[in-house]
Design a protein around this motif. Structure first.
Motif, PDB file in Angstrom:
ATOM      1  N   GLU A   1     -18.092 -11.121   5.439  1.00  0.00           N
ATOM      2  CA  GLU A   1     -17.580  -9.862   5.976  1.00  0.00           C
ATOM      3  C   GLU A   1     -17.385  -8.852   4.853  1.00  0.00           C
ATOM      4  OE1 GLU A   1     -12.940 -10.153   6.589  1.00  0.00           O
ATOM      5  OE2 GLU A   1     -13.924 -11.870   7.551  1.00  0.00           O
ATOM      6  N   ASP A   2     -17.331  -7.577   5.246  1.00  0.00           N
ATOM      7  CA  ASP A   2     -17.164  -6.523   4.253  1.00  0.00           C
ATOM      8  C   ASP A   2     -15.878  -6.732   3.459  1.00  0.00           C
ATOM      9  OD1 ASP A   2     -19.499  -5.363   5.082  1.00  0.00           O
ATOM     10  OD2 ASP A   2     -18.552  -3.756   6.231  1.00  0.00           O
ATOM     11  N   GLN A   3     -15.956  -6.392   2.173  1.00  0.00           N
ATOM     12  CA  GLN A   3     -14.783  -6.507   1.322  1.00  0.00           C
ATOM     13  C   GLN A   3     -13.839  -5.335   1.582  1.00  0.00           C
ATOM     14  OE1 GLN A   3     -16.086  -8.556  -2.656  1.00  0.00           O
ATOM     15  NE2 GLN A   3     -17.470  -6.852  -2.331  1.00  0.00           N
ATOM     16  N   ALA A   4     -12.579  -5.489   1.167  1.00  0.00           N
ATOM     17  CA  ALA A   4     -11.593  -4.424   1.362  1.00  0.00           C
ATOM     18  C   ALA A   4     -10.661  -4.392   0.167  1.00  0.00           C
ATOM     19  CB  ALA A   4     -10.803  -4.646   2.654  1.00  0.00           C
ATOM     20  N   PHE A   5     -10.407  -3.188  -0.336  1.00  0.00           N
ATOM     21  CA  PHE A   5      -9.449  -3.042  -1.423  1.00  0.00           C
ATOM     22  C   PHE A   5      -8.033  -3.313  -0.914  1.00  0.00           C
ATOM     23  CE2 PHE A   5     -12.914  -0.307  -2.987  1.00  0.00           C
ATOM     24  CZ  PHE A   5     -13.059  -0.835  -4.265  1.00  0.00           C
ATOM     25  N   ALA A   6      -7.191  -3.815  -1.798  1.00  0.00           N
ATOM     26  CA  ALA A   6      -5.778  -3.919  -1.466  1.00  0.00           C
ATOM     27  C   ALA A   6      -5.192  -2.515  -1.347  1.00  0.00           C
ATOM     28  CB  ALA A   6      -5.032  -4.703  -2.543  1.00  0.00           C
ATOM     29  N   GLU A   7      -4.356  -2.311  -0.344  1.00  0.00           N
ATOM     30  CA  GLU A   7      -3.667  -1.039  -0.198  1.00  0.00           C
ATOM     31  C   GLU A   7      -2.398  -1.069  -1.040  1.00  0.00           C
ATOM     32  OE1 GLU A   7      -3.097  -0.780   3.987  1.00  0.00           O
ATOM     33  OE2 GLU A   7      -5.251  -0.633   4.421  1.00  0.00           O
ATOM     34  N   ALA A   8      -2.086   0.070  -1.661  1.00  0.00           N
ATOM     35  CA  ALA A   8      -0.935   0.131  -2.556  1.00  0.00           C
ATOM     36  C   ALA A   8       0.349  -0.271  -1.844  1.00  0.00           C
ATOM     37  CB  ALA A   8      -0.815   1.534  -3.136  1.00  0.00           C
ATOM     38  N   GLU A   9       0.511   0.173  -0.613  1.00  0.00           N
ATOM     39  CA  GLU A   9       1.720  -0.169   0.142  1.00  0.00           C
ATOM     40  C   GLU A   9       1.830  -1.675   0.344  1.00  0.00           C
ATOM     41  OE1 GLU A   9       3.866   0.794   4.454  1.00  0.00           O
ATOM     42  OE2 GLU A   9       1.890   1.620   3.988  1.00  0.00           O
ATOM     43  N   PHE A  10       0.692  -2.310   0.603  1.00  0.00           N
ATOM     44  CA  PHE A  10       0.692  -3.761   0.789  1.00  0.00           C
ATOM     45  C   PHE A  10       1.031  -4.465  -0.520  1.00  0.00           C
ATOM     46  CE2 PHE A  10      -1.859  -7.702   0.383  1.00  0.00           C
ATOM     47  CZ  PHE A  10      -1.243  -8.465   1.373  1.00  0.00           C
ATOM     48  N   ALA A  11       0.383  -4.060  -1.613  1.00  0.00           N
ATOM     49  CA  ALA A  11       0.619  -4.711  -2.898  1.00  0.00           C
ATOM     50  C   ALA A  11       2.084  -4.598  -3.307  1.00  0.00           C
ATOM     51  CB  ALA A  11      -0.280  -4.092  -3.967  1.00  0.00           C
ATOM     52  N   ARG A  12       2.634  -3.399  -3.190  1.00  0.00           N
ATOM     53  CA  ARG A  12       4.039  -3.220  -3.566  1.00  0.00           C
ATOM     54  C   ARG A  12       4.962  -3.912  -2.572  1.00  0.00           C
ATOM     55  NH1 ARG A  12       2.295   2.926  -4.585  1.00  0.00           N
ATOM     56  NH2 ARG A  12       1.408   2.644  -6.674  1.00  0.00           N
ATOM     57  N   GLY A  13       4.525  -3.967  -1.326  1.00  0.00           N
ATOM     58  CA  GLY A  13       5.343  -4.612  -0.311  1.00  0.00           C
ATOM     59  C   GLY A  13       5.456  -6.114  -0.496  1.00  0.00           C
ATOM     60  N   VAL A  14       4.355  -6.785  -0.843  1.00  0.00           N
ATOM     61  CA  VAL A  14       4.445  -8.239  -1.037  1.00  0.00           C
ATOM     62  C   VAL A  14       5.218  -8.561  -2.317  1.00  0.00           C
ATOM     63  CG1 VAL A  14       2.413  -8.842   0.340  1.00  0.00           C
ATOM     64  CG2 VAL A  14       2.145  -8.393  -2.108  1.00  0.00           C
ATOM     65  N   ARG A  15       5.158  -7.654  -3.308  1.00  0.00           N
ATOM     66  CA  ARG A  15       5.991  -7.830  -4.498  1.00  0.00           C
ATOM     67  C   ARG A  15       7.480  -7.777  -4.101  1.00  0.00           C
ATOM     68  NH1 ARG A  15       6.458 -10.247  -9.092  1.00  0.00           N
ATOM     69  NH2 ARG A  15       8.030 -11.079  -7.670  1.00  0.00           N
ATOM     70  N   ALA A  16       7.840  -6.783  -3.280  1.00  0.00           N
ATOM     71  CA  ALA A  16       9.224  -6.651  -2.841  1.00  0.00           C
ATOM     72  C   ALA A  16       9.631  -7.816  -1.942  1.00  0.00           C
ATOM     73  CB  ALA A  16       9.412  -5.319  -2.112  1.00  0.00           C
ATOM     74  N   LEU A  17       8.710  -8.273  -1.103  1.00  0.00           N
ATOM     75  CA  LEU A  17       9.007  -9.398  -0.219  1.00  0.00           C
ATOM     76  C   LEU A  17       9.280 -10.662  -1.025  1.00  0.00           C
ATOM     77  CD1 LEU A  17       9.181 -10.716   2.576  1.00  0.00           C
ATOM     78  CD2 LEU A  17       6.669 -10.958   2.533  1.00  0.00           C
TER      79      LEU A  17
END
Length: 402
Positions: free
Chosen positions: A198-214
């Motif tokens: 399947e097509d690749q997808a960049f990580a979204e900044a909100e997601f990256a920062r969100g999993v760090r906070a989680l």
């Protein structure tokens, strides 16, 4: 009978299935060669002497050119002094120092041999630190071939997968919902979504920062699986651009330009738990691959390797886009330009992609219809232009057959 066919016939008698794992040519297509005999720079030759411009970089490990003379000289010099000894060589300390110096999220490093070793070892550290068992992983993500993560289930018991809790990549709400299971030791993510087929997808900044906070709220470790992306996107770590630093990172593939090595790096807070592990292997501390890794990382640092690969990727992507349009195909090119993939619009079965990849292979370009490709610093303007001449011929063949 071709040499490749002869080798396959011999292999079938002494190797289960003749071949196994991700290099099994049966999985790639009928015309893909199974056996290769040499490589140089950005090219490989199969057992029948056919030359290919290599857009897979041996499925990722090659990053500064096949048989790079500086890397090979460093490995050979260490080999001449000793490789697999009663203890590691001084090069182990030198390499660890280089990683700590280069990676802001690294205060220490531990070494092994394969990406699977590194991801597994990272989770062991997280569990030792937290006393918990569950790991949040993105659905469809690939983290290695041990029973806890292998995409194939043959020989795997349900208990070996019981501690994996899935979420949807780039969907922070789904990660938060997955965390409600409790007992979370780690959140394990890839720097971008690079699932096969399947097509690749960049990580979204909100997601990256969100999993760090989680991870912080849970008291769990954030683990980034850099095995595929490491050294190609950012030498400091793939999420540095987001301002997100993991607690643990797993590295391998391109780390030593094809020499077998992997590493886990981590923050000071996890140094104590890391040293409680009993995690080892007969060849994990062999010195030659460590020398090759040090040389490879220094080359990438000193030559601006990431920028060189981005240049090659931009040139390839622009060329493929122009060619597809001229031959009346609509394509998607996804992922980082230095770790590219091409798919055809509406090609849900990937039949058109398989046919185009086979045509590229016949023209002398080795790429893949359902796995991302890789570029290296050896992919000069001239190499990319030669590859594009051949891919254009492949598009022409595909159009004439449509």
């Amino acid at each position: 009978m071709s040499m490749d066919a002869e080798l396959r016939a011999r292999a079938a008698k002494v190797i289960p299935g003749g071949m196994y794992g991700h290099l099994n040519a049966v999985l790639h297509g009928e015309t893909y060669p199974q056996f290769f005999v040499r490589a140089e720079g950005a090219r490989q030759w199969d057992a029948d002497g056919r030359e290919f411009i290599d857009l897979m970089c041996s499925w990722g490990p090659m990053i500064v050119g096949h048989r790079n003379p500086v890397v090979e000289e460093a490995a050979a010099a260490q080999q001449a002094r000793g490789d697999c000894l009663n203890g590691p060589g001084p090069i182990m300390v030198e390499l660890a120092e280089l990683l700590v110096e280069s990676i802001p999220a690294a205060d220490w490093a531990m070494f092994s041999k394969n990406g699977t070793d590194a991801t597994t070892q990272a989770l062991m550290v997280a569990r030792a630190a937290t006393g918990r068992t569950k790991v949040l992983v993105a659905h469809g993500a690939y983290h290695g071939a041990d029973p806890w993560c292998t995409p194939g289930l043959s020989g795997v018991t349900p208990n070996q997968r019981a501690d994996n809790v899935e979420f949807t990549y780039n969907d922070l709400a789904s990660a938060e919902a997955a965390a409600e299971v409790g007992d979370v030791a780690a959140i394990l993510v890839t720097p971008f979504k690079h699932d096969s087929f399947e097509d690749q997808a960049f990580a979204e900044a909100e997601f990256a920062r969100g999993v760090r906070a989680l991870a912080d709220r849970l008291g769990a470790a954030l683990v980034i699986d850099e095995v595929r992306a490491g050294w190609r996107l950012d030498l400091r770590g793939s999420w540095e651009g987001f301002g997100v630093r993991p607690d643990l990172s797993a590295w391998s593939k391109a780390m030593a330009n094809g020499h077998p090595i992997a590493a886990v790096t981590g923050v000071d807070a996890l140094r104590g738990p890391a040293q409680t592990l009993y995690s080892t292997g007969s060849f994990w501390f062999s010195a030659s691959a460590m020398a090759a890794a040090k040389a490879t990382i220094e080359i990438l640092r000193d030559t601006g390797g990431v920028a060189l690969m981005e240049r090659a990727g931009d040139r390839l992507r622009a060329g493929l886009a122009a060619q597809a349009a001229s031959h009346c195909f609509v394509i998607n090119q996804t992922g980082p330009v230095q770790i590219p993939w091409l798919s055809f619009e509406g090609d849900e079965t990937l039949a058109r992609g398989v046919a185009w990849a086979a045509a590229c292979l016949a023209e002398g370009v080795y790429l893949h219809p359902w796995h991302n490709w890789f570029l290296s610093t050896a992919h000069t303007d001239d190499e990319i232009d030669q590859a594009l001449q051949r891919t254009d011929a492949a598009f022409a063949k595909l159009r004439s057959a449509s």
